[in-house]
Design a protein around this motif. Structure first.
Motif, PDB file in Angstrom:
ATOM      1  N   ASP A 256     -24.917  28.271 -32.686  1.00 33.63           N
ATOM      2  CA  ASP A 256     -23.921  28.092 -31.619  1.00 33.63           C
ATOM      3  C   ASP A 256     -24.689  27.549 -30.422  1.00 33.63           C
ATOM      4  O   ASP A 256     -25.457  28.284 -29.800  1.00 33.63           O
ATOM      5  N   HIS A 346     -19.400  34.828 -33.212  1.00 30.97           N
ATOM      6  CA  HIS A 346     -19.470  36.016 -32.354  1.00 30.97           C
ATOM      7  C   HIS A 346     -19.669  37.163 -33.331  1.00 30.97           C
ATOM      8  O   HIS A 346     -18.700  37.733 -33.844  1.00 30.97           O
ATOM      9  N   GLU A 432     -26.639  26.441 -23.850  1.00 30.63           N
ATOM     10  CA  GLU A 432     -26.605  27.612 -24.738  1.00 30.63           C
ATOM     11  C   GLU A 432     -27.624  27.482 -25.865  1.00 30.63           C
ATOM     12  O   GLU A 432     -27.712  26.430 -26.518  1.00 30.63           O
TER      13      GLU A 432
HETATM   14 MN    MN Z   1     -21.470  30.920 -27.793  1.00 30.13          MN
END
Ligand code: MN
Ligand code: GLY
Length: 464
Positions: A256, A346, A432
């Motif tokens: 991610d 997640h 990220e």
């Molecule tokens: Mn993320």
């Protein structure tokens, strides 16, 4: 850990039989037109490339694993290809026995001999309905208090939360493919190019490596829309492209990653200042990923570093620590610093705050309430670190937030960013990476994906 070892570890922790469901392929409209299949992560943890619809009974009493698979029919062989026999699957997957899914109810009942049974709600409502019927439990996938009995959630969570070498190896592979995808999109970003062309390059890079998007690709010059899945805009000089995309391997493990870059030239002075600020916050937060560190403190660090910078830039007014305490940073940084990652993007989120905020309360404050996890980090945890700064019309024009933060935020100045770039608005910047908590130092799985300002500027738009 091999799949067999994982199943052994699960069996030795179970206090009563558990029936897990992989879930089946879900129709995207009429029954024969199915969306790409993805098994539930709790099932993928124990089985290599499970068949759609499969289920498994784990019995701690005799330490057996019974795998339930759809009967092999001529129709299936004709339309979907012949599948290995039950006996072949039993040998290759090293389970105790393989039985027909069509007889699961009777078979499980015979094996239980009256003992209670646990199961889990999964994203396939048909599997969840079956689990409810067979356990008598009030299971629901969209209610984290009802996903399963707490004891089973605890057991699965404890197994999955610390990633072993084999799991990290899978995530390193997805990181390599995610690098290729981000580089292709960066290089091809030029004025006049459509967002969907870039999104196609990203997902094509995943597909060429035998992987798929781990979640809906976010690729937009409207990066201020946090989960923007539309790809309708045409890039213009001065835009910022925000790409949040990660590859998922057939094993289910994923990446991610978010990068942001300018179109048609270097960052504008305003964008450069904010980019450097987000990057500074991200690097400082990554350095904090160590055993024993509270994840919420990392979130607060991101908020503090960016608040200091926003005060220096005149967008916020006052003492940075006190601004963060009041939640004023959330006008520009309205989400959490990240989340766990592994088999789920997640990771383990379906188990809810009982496990992601153990003994702690989620903040009710705007912004920080979106922090998905507040645990103390341990060796083997993998988390994302993803601070961002955004100019979001709905926030900057919110009467409530304006009233609440009129002293702390220079809303007039912030409004100027909405008019930025010939009226298209500034958008947003997020950076990220996926970070493993190691005993000595953090390992950034996605470190090879360029994020230095100069590096990103040098790559963007260079495709021939
Ligand atoms: Mn993320
Ligand atoms: N990649 C999207 C998210 O973390 O929410």
């Amino acid at each position: 850990m091999s799949f067999v070892t994982r199943r052994e570890a699960f069996l030795s922790k179970l206090d009563r039989p558990a029936l897990l469901f992989a879930g089946g392929a879900l129709p995207r409209n009429y029954p024969a037109n199915l969306s790409p299949y993805r098994a539930d992560s709790n099932f993928l943890y124990f089985f290599d490339r499970p068949e759609p619809g499969s289920a498994a009974l784990f019995d701690p009493d005799d330490r057996s694993v019974t795998l339930y698979l759809p009967e092999r029919t001529l129709d299936d062989a004709l339309w979907h290809g012949e599948l290995p026999s039950f006996e072949k699957v039993r040998e290759s997957s090293q389970v105790t026995r393989v039985e027909a899914l069509e007889r699961i109810k009777e078979d499980v009942a015979a094996r239980l001999r009256g003992r209670p049974l646990d199961s889990l709600a999964v994203s396939d409502p048909r599997a969840t309905a079956r689990a409810r019927k067979m356990t008598g439990a009030d299971l629901a996938f969209d209610d984290d208090g009802r996903v399963t009995r707490p004891e089973l959630a605890d057991t699965l969570f404890a197994l999955r939360i610390r990633k072993g070498d084999d799991e990290l190896a899978q995530m390193r592979e997805t990181a390599k493919v995610t690098l290729l995808a981000h580089l292709e999109a960066m290089r091809a970003s030029k004025p006049g190019v459509r967002e969907r062309t870039l999104a196609g390059l990203v997902e094509g890079a995943f597909a060429r490596a035998g992987m798929c998007p781990a979640y809906g690709t976010i690729l937009s010059v409207r990066g201020e829309v946090l989960h923007n899945h539309g790809h309708d805009n045409v890039l213009q000089a001065g835009d910022l492209v925000l790409l949040d995309a990660g590859a998922e391997a057939p094993s289910g493990y994923c990446s991610d990653v978010t990068r942001t870059w300018p179109v048609g030239g270097p960052f504008s002075p305003e964008a450069r200042d904010l980019y450097e600020l987000v990057l500074e916050a991200q690097l400082k937060c990554i350095a904090m990923v160590r055993p024993g560190v509270r994840y919420r403190d990392i979130h607060t660090k991101a908020a503090l570093v960016m608040t200091e910078g926003l005060v220096a830039l005149g967008l916020l007014r006052g003492d940075p620590a006190s601004l963060v305490e009041q939640g004023a940073h959330a006008v520009f940084f309205p989400h959490g610093v990240g989340h766990m990652i592994g088999l789920d993007v997640h990771d383990l989120e379906a188990f809810g705050d009982r496990l992601h905020y153990p003994g702690r309360q989620r903040s009710p404050q705007f912004g920080t309430k979106y922090l998905r996890m507040d645990r103390d980090l341990e060796v083997g945890h993998v988390v994302t670190i993803e601070p961002g700064l955004y100019f979001i019309p709905a926030i900057l024009r919110s009467r409530d937030l304006r009233a609440q933060f009129q002293q702390q935020v220079d809303f007039e100045r912030a409004e100027q960013y909405l008019a930025f770039n010939g009226g298209r608005g500034f958008g947003g910047i997020r950076i990220e990476d996926d970070v493993v908590c190691g005993a000595e130092r953090p390992e950034v799985l996605t470190a090879a994906i360029p994020k230095d300002r100069a590096a990103v500027e040098a790559i963007a738009g260079t495709a021939g």
